[in-house]
Design an enzyme around this catalytic site. Structure first.
Site, short mmCIF file in Angstrom:
data_model
loop_
_atom_site.label_atom_id
_atom_site.label_comp_id
_atom_site.label_asym_id
_atom_site.label_seq_id
_atom_site.Cartn_x
_atom_site.Cartn_y
_atom_site.Cartn_z
N ASN B 252 0.81 -1.22 0.00
CA ASN B 252 0.00 0.00 0.00
C ASN B 252 0.85 1.27 0.00
O ASN B 252 0.40 2.33 -0.44
CB ASN B 252 -0.93 0.00 1.21
CG ASN B 252 -2.31 -0.53 0.85
OD1 ASN B 252 -3.00 0.04 0.01
ND2 ASN B 252 -2.68 -1.63 1.46
N ASN B 277 -7.37 -10.20 3.23
CA ASN B 277 -8.35 -9.24 2.73
C ASN B 277 -9.64 -9.90 2.26
O ASN B 277 -9.77 -11.13 2.29
CB ASN B 277 -7.73 -8.40 1.61
CG ASN B 277 -7.39 -9.25 0.40
OD1 ASN B 277 -8.00 -10.28 0.15
ND2 ASN B 277 -6.39 -8.83 -0.36
N ILE B 278 -10.59 -9.08 1.86
CA ILE B 278 -11.93 -9.60 1.56
C ILE B 278 -11.94 -10.61 0.41
O ILE B 278 -12.77 -11.49 0.38
CB ILE B 278 -12.92 -8.45 1.23
CG1 ILE B 278 -12.45 -7.61 0.05
CG2 ILE B 278 -13.20 -7.60 2.44
CD1 ILE B 278 -13.54 -6.70 -0.53
N CYS B 340 -7.09 -1.10 9.29
CA CYS B 340 -6.65 -2.02 8.24
C CYS B 340 -6.40 -1.11 7.03
O CYS B 340 -5.60 -0.19 7.14
CB CYS B 340 -7.70 -3.09 7.97
SG CYS B 340 -9.40 -2.50 7.89
N GLY B 343 -10.52 0.50 7.04
CA GLY B 343 -11.00 0.51 8.42
C GLY B 343 -12.47 0.22 8.54
O GLY B 343 -13.11 0.67 9.49
N ASP B 345 -13.72 -3.18 7.45
CA ASP B 345 -13.95 -4.62 7.45
C ASP B 345 -13.21 -5.31 8.60
O ASP B 345 -13.77 -5.59 9.63
CB ASP B 345 -13.53 -5.23 6.11
CG ASP B 345 -14.42 -4.75 4.97
OD1 ASP B 345 -15.64 -4.71 5.19
OD2 ASP B 345 -13.90 -4.43 3.90
N ARG B 386 -20.89 -5.61 0.60
CA ARG B 386 -20.38 -6.88 1.09
C ARG B 386 -21.38 -8.02 0.93
O ARG B 386 -21.02 -9.16 0.72
CB ARG B 386 -19.97 -6.76 2.56
CG ARG B 386 -18.80 -5.82 2.82
CD ARG B 386 -17.49 -6.36 2.25
NE ARG B 386 -16.43 -5.37 2.40
CZ ARG B 386 -16.04 -4.54 1.42
NH1 ARG B 386 -16.61 -4.62 0.22
NH2 ARG B 386 -15.10 -3.64 1.63
#
Lengths: 550, 661
Positions: B252, B277-278, B340, B343, B345, B386
């Protein structure tokens, strides 16, 4: 032999005991002929450890300077550590434990020395006699008879003196059938399903050999269990492949041509060293604190333990289904009929027969289907998961059976009179005990050892009310139905009560259990109070009425 | 309401396959309504119905036509899988096309909550929305106080549009500092208070990642963190927990984002906790569900598949992060800032797990609702993206809150007395996050919800659950029990075996796989009876006293007594269980027994119920009648009440109008 010869150092001070989830305890270590005892010197906290030598599976020792450490791994899967000051003392203790935990003579075992400190209300050796079983049976059906053909253990050394067989088959025929079955284990009655009169028999494999030997009496015997025009199932606990291979060694299976009324189903249940290795791997995985989540699951998978549980349960469910749903009689056997066969027949009974889900009924099942049926406990349970000496005959067959019972109990938590603790207790006593019940490999050996005269029965102790109360399931409500467990992998779980017992704190689970008991006890008390008050009120009211009327 | 296009609302002679045993299928009629897919069995004595809300549908798969018809597989977000066989290919195609459209609404107004009408008046509805009040919650935590205050800096969502209007910040953080800090944070999500522990002044704050790149600094952001640290006078440093794997965080930086440099911030201790991550989580769930869907898998297939999915590893990572933070707060007395990337999830997961461990209030039913409102709803967890409520980017979908709910379940398994609510409560919450029957979880932020006037147009789930709370109580919970008092200390780190597969959730509709007798239901019945007994005891005691006193007869006593006698005769739980053998052996059916179909017939013949364990929720019981099909079809053994009552799948009988052909 005197035990004193084996005990070079009977007592060491300042020994520190380490156990998981307990603070270390310092105390005096004493060795006796059958126990390792550690008592803390502190008065306030009289911490004590009493460990039967026969419970010790393996020991390891190591030294840091003059401080010796002995790691003791027990058959109940617990691991403890003793720090012993002084190299000589440590070596002496270690060698004594090693010798005392591997005594080669049965008659030196603790049960022969144990003097009970309780009053025997009921002699457990006489609690479950085959004659009583037969009496029950004959009140329902007259198609069976009790045969004393094996009175002197002369026909089949691993069978009990009396067995139940079809009435139409005489002892002469039985003798011929015995010649045709592995280790002479001819088909006998295992279970009678009252609901529809179907039966489950068990035996060993027929000795057909490669040239397809047959035995008319054998065919007659098992056909005698069929009603006219009906068929039955033979459940062979080996895969077809294994069963076929057995022919080369003189064994085999029932050929369709000779048993046209029977349909054979092969189920593959593992035996002996495969099971033993599975147990060793499983316990290793449970004790391994280092690995990550993925490794834990793959180790659990690699142990295959739950696969065995699933296979055994599936075969038992199948047997029960044949009897209850298909209305057919069943014959179960593998090779000798002393291991997987007994797993299947006993689990099928738990599924079918509510009586087997009571404490008394379950004890009777263990006596009938395991002890009297000749499961070689002494060979199978000599060592547990930590032993280095790989003996050919060791296998956690009985533990797997108990695990399967636990799985059913977990799925039907209100249908059993006993709790998980009862099963764990049986596991412990099968491997190390002060009682004679699980000694010997069959009734023949037990009678030669004179266990009834010389040792105390486990049942004498367990069946006392104060002991029994520890094993009762507070949720129990008699359930007369057949209970069909799910054998889907999602439904089967690791038996934490045995395998994680020493690796996790059970504090919160124990608290939950206590809470549950409290809820149920309080409810019972209230019921009693309300009933008493009602009676009292009713009396008062009738008194009043009588006064009024007068 | 109309269904799009010229689609057929009704197809006959459809077969609904049993998921486990393929030879069992129910013949019936399939209806498509504006809100539900409904399958009604033909079998006249049962006419079982299976209702599925369109919003629960996650995927529809049309498989190759076979001799028997055209298979249609509907997978749902609540883990139900419906396998239909439609005789005509054309009908199947029509149903498929309609469902694709119906399952992917494009406007919020199409969602069920806008038509759902539980027949409550306006006042009741408003009361429902007031059940959970976050200002009250911060007051409960002891805020505002000397160190913390409410800030109106975001009153018009002017600073951060995904934050609530009311945020709690250190008193020393001026508007200038907040705004400055927000400019240095992804999506302007500046550090704000999530949880405050008044016993030792420790706090858990949350934010998004700093826009630090390789070297950028922001004085206001540094001041903000310092203000947070100083709000806890007992500690001289602050933990900054980045819940991402280090590699992700470093990547990042190249995009001008990243993580805090310990050298630039005074007295922080920086810590990575690797939660994936998702996208990783979405794939992991997908893999696990594939395992759950396997037809008669072996133990190895299952365990290997479970391991390969990595699901439990991820659950453990989230738990470990929560445990770390709870320890910092409770044991070390050090405040923590969690972030994260955005911020919303991982940060939400971790903050809520930590709060749950720290504060017994969140383990009560009401507290749990508050927790979800606080850490998820108010802080802009993107529910719409989501959970795919509206048709959108499939890459945005991820089971973030599902994982949190599972963490709670794992804790419930370890601490059976610690939670006021039971497993059923969690399952119903999960269900409604996807159902869109209630307005709570609509949209991606508070701002969007206010714009849509959600509170005026829809109902609150919390009021609905609260009304039926008797069904959701954990009978082992006692507010004075030690497990309900303080911080929970899970056995940490090494204990992988503590994390178990949750079949109650992921195989929720395979009732045959679950224990056939429920200890929870049994104990609930015992407690209910105990309460009745207590009441009766009091009545009897009074009667007795008065009788003894005046020695006179009272006729009422007798009649009362007779009534009560009846009650007492009822067993606490005459739990009868229905179940039937499974396919233990496929050979069996080919055996030429007297009646060839014996097995099948007998299987369905043995139906027993648990009358006295009925749900007290009128909605639930109404649904369980109409919906019993859901259960019966998805499992081989209907045992209503033995497990969970059928889910309130968000249908109200008035609303469900079958569309004409």
């Amino acid at each position: 032999m005197e035990f004193a010869e084996l005990i070079k150092t009977p007592r060491v001070d300042n020994v520190v005991l380490h156990r998981p989830f307990y603070p270390a305890v310092e105390g005096t270590l004493c060795l006796t002929g059958h126990h390792l005892i550690l008592s803390s010197r502190r008065q306030d906290d009289a911490e004590e450890l009493w460990l039967l030598h026969s419970n010790i599976d393996s020991i390891e020792k190591r030294f840091v300077g003059s401080l010796g450490t002995i790691i003791i791994k027990c058959k109940d899967l617990r691991i403890i550590q003793l720090d012993i000051p002084g190299m000589e003392e440590c070596l002496n203790i270690a060698s004594s434990i090693e010798a005392l935990s591997t005594l080669d003579s049965v008659t030196l075992m603790y049960p022969f020395f144990y003097r009970p400190m309780f009053e025997v209300v009921e002699d457990g050796w006489r609690s479950f006699l085959p004659e009583q079983e037969f009496e029950l049976l004959s009140s329902i059906t007259d198609e069976w008879r009790i045969s004393c053909i094996n009175k002197e253990f002369s026909v089949c050394p691993s069978y009990p003196p009396v067995v139940i067989v079809p009435k139409s088959i005489d002892d002469e025929a039985l003798r011929k059938v015995a010649m045709f079955r592995h280790s002479s284990r001819f088909p006998v009655l295992s279970y009678y399903h009252k609901k529809n009169g179907m039966v489950m028999m068990r035996s060993s494999q027929p000795l057909t050999g490669t040239n397809g030997r047959r035995c008319k009496e054998d065919e007659k015997l098992i056909n005698a269990t069929l009603r006219a025009g009906k068929r039955g199932y033979i459940i062979d606990t080996r895969s077809l492949n294994v069963a076929q291979q057995a022919r080369a060694k003189g064994g085999g299976f029932e050929q369709e041509a000779h048993y046209p009324q029977w349909r054979r189903i092969h189920k593959s249940i593992e035996r002996f060293n495969i099971l033993q290795e599975s147990l060793i791997k499983l316990v290793e995985a449970c004790n391994d604190q280092s690995h990550n989540m993925d490794r834990w699951l793959s180790k659990l998978e690699a142990s295959n333990w739950l696969t065995h549980v699933k296979e055994i349960l599936t075969a038992a469910c199948l047997a029960a289904q044949c009897i209850d749903r298909e209305g057919a009689s069943v014959l179960v056997h593998g090779t000798e009929g002393t291991d997987s066969t007994l797993q299947v027949t006993s689990l099928a009974q738990i599924i079918l027969d509510p009586r087997c889900r009571t404490i008394r009924g379950f004890e009777s099942l263990v006596v009938r289907e395991w002890l009297q049926a000749g499961h070689p406990f002494q060979q199978r349970c000599a060592q547990s998961a930590y032993s280095n000496s790989k003996q050919k005959w060791e296998a956690p067959v009985f533990l797997l059976f108990l695990d399967c019972v636990w799985q059913i109990l977990r799925q039907f938590p209100c249908s059993f009179e006993f709790s998980e603790h009862f099963l764990i207790m049986l596991f412990e006593h099968a491997y190390a005990s002060q009682f004679g019940t699980f000694l010997g490999n069959n009734e023949n050996e037990r009678s030669k050892l004179k266990l009834q005269q010389k040792t105390m029965s486990l049942w004498s102790w367990v069946n006392r009310p104060q002991e029994l109360s520890k094993y009762k399931n507070p949720l129990f409500e008699a359930n007369s139905l057949v209970i069909w467990p799910s054998v889907a992998p999602q439904s089967l779980q690791l038996w934490e009560g045995v395998f994680l017992r020493w690796n996790r704190s059970s504090k919160f689970l124990d608290e939950a259990y206590e809470e549950m008991v409290t809820l149920i006890e309080y409810n019972k008390q209230l019921k009693a109070k309300v009933n008493a008050l009602r009676r009292k009120l009713a009396e008062l009211e009738t008194d009043d009425q009588m006064q009024e009327n007068a | 309401m109309k269904v799009a296009g010229n689609t057929k609302g009704r197809v006959e002679n459809v077969r609904l396959l049993d998921r486990v045993s393929s030879r069992k299928a129910a013949l019936g009629t399939l209806y498509l309504t504006a809100t539900h897919v409904i399958f009604v069995e033909n079998a006249s004595e049962t006419r079982k119905e299976t209702w599925v809300l369109h919003s629960q549908i996650s995927s529809i798969e049309k498989q190759a036509t076979t001799a028997t018809g055209c298979p249609l597989l509907i997978r749902c977000k609540n883990f139900q899988v419906i396998h239909l066989i439609i005789p005509q290919e054309r009908d199947c195609h029509d149903v498929y096309i309609s469902l694709i459209r119906l399952a992917r609404p494009v406007k919020y107004e199409e969602l069920y909550c806008f038509s759902f009408n539980p027949k409550l008046d306006k006042e009741e509805r408003e009361r429902g929305w007031k059940l959970v009040d976050l200002n009250e919650e911060y007051n409960r935590m002891g805020i505002p106080n000397n160190y913390w205050q409410i800030s109106d800096v975001n009153r018009d969502y002017g600073v951060c549009d995904s934050y609530p209007t009311e945020v709690y910040v250190p008193k020393s953080a001026t508007a200038h500092i907040i705004v400055g800090s927000s400019k240095f944070r992804s999506r302007r999500r500046f550090p704000a208070l999530s949880y405050y522990c008044k016993d030792n002044n420790t706090s858990i704050c949350r934010s998004s990642q700093p826009l630090s790149g390789f070297s950028a600094r922001c004085l206001e952001d540094e001041q903000m963190l310092q203000a947070i640290r100083k709000a806890n006078p007992g500690s001289d440093f602050l933990y900054v927990v980045d819940t991402r794997p280090k590699l992700n965080a470093m990547a990042n930086r190249a995009a001008g984002k990243g993580y805090e440099n310990e050298d630039n911030y005074s007295n922080i201790k920086f810590q990575f906790i690797g939660i994936e991550n998702i996208h990783v989580m979405r794939n992991s769930l997908q893999k696990m569900l594939e395992v759950c869907e396997l037809k008669s898998p072996s133990m190895s297939d299952f365990l290997w598949g479970l391991e390969n999915s990595g699901w439990l590893k991820h659950i453990k990572a989230i738990m470990d992060a929560g445990i770390f933070i709870a320890k910092a707060v409770a044991e070390e007395g050090v405040s923590v800032l969690v972030h994260c990337s955005d911020g919303w999830d991982r940060t939400a997961q971790v903050c809520s797990v930590a709060s749950l461990l720290l504060d017994p209030y969140y383990r009560t039913m009401k507290g749990f609702m508050v927790l979800i409102e606080k850490d998820w709803v108010s802080f802009g967890h993107k529910f719409n993206h989501r959970y795919g409520n509206l048709d959108g980017d499939p890459k945005e979908i991820s089971p973030v809150i599902d994982q949190f709910i599972e963490c709670v379940w794992q804790l419930m398994e370890q601490f059976p007395c610690a939670f006021e609510f039971n497993e059923r409560f969690l399952i119903h919450v999960q269900h409604h996050i996807y159902s869109c029957q209630f307005g709570n979880f609509l949209c991606n932020s508070q701002k969007e919800r206010r714009e849509l006037k959600i509170q005026e147009r829809t109902y609150s789930l919390w009021a609905h659950l609260w009304k039926n709370r008797a069904d959701y109580l954990n009978p082992l919970y006692r507010s004075d029990h030690s497990q309900t008092q303080a911080t929970l200390h899970p056995q940490i780190a090494s204990c992988n075996f503590l994390y178990k597969f949750w079949s109650g959730m992921y195989n929720r509709f395979e009732k045959g796989m679950h224990p056939r007798q429920s200890v929870t239901d049994y104990l609930m019945a015992v407690k209910e009876e105990t309460q009745q007994l207590e009441e009766e005891l009091e009545v009897l005691g009074e009667r007795l006293a008065s009788l003894q006193k005046v020695q006179s007869n009272d006729n009422k006593v007798k009649s009362k007594q007779q009534d009560q006698n009846k009650e007492l005769g009822r067993s606490t739980s005459n739990i009868s269980l229905a179940n039937t053998p499974q396919e233990y052996n496929s050979n069996l059916k080919s055996f030429p027994s007297r009646s060839p179909s014996q097995g099948d017939e007998e299987d369905s013949a043995l139906i027993l119920t648990q009358d006295n364990l009925k749900s007290s929720d009128p909605d639930l019981s109404a649904n369980s009648d109409q919906e019993s099909g859901v259960e019966d079809l998805s499992c081989r053994s209907p045992s209503n009440g033995g497990c969970l009552p059928s889910e309130d799948s968000g249908k109200d009988s008035d609303e469900a109008v079958f569309l004409a052909v």
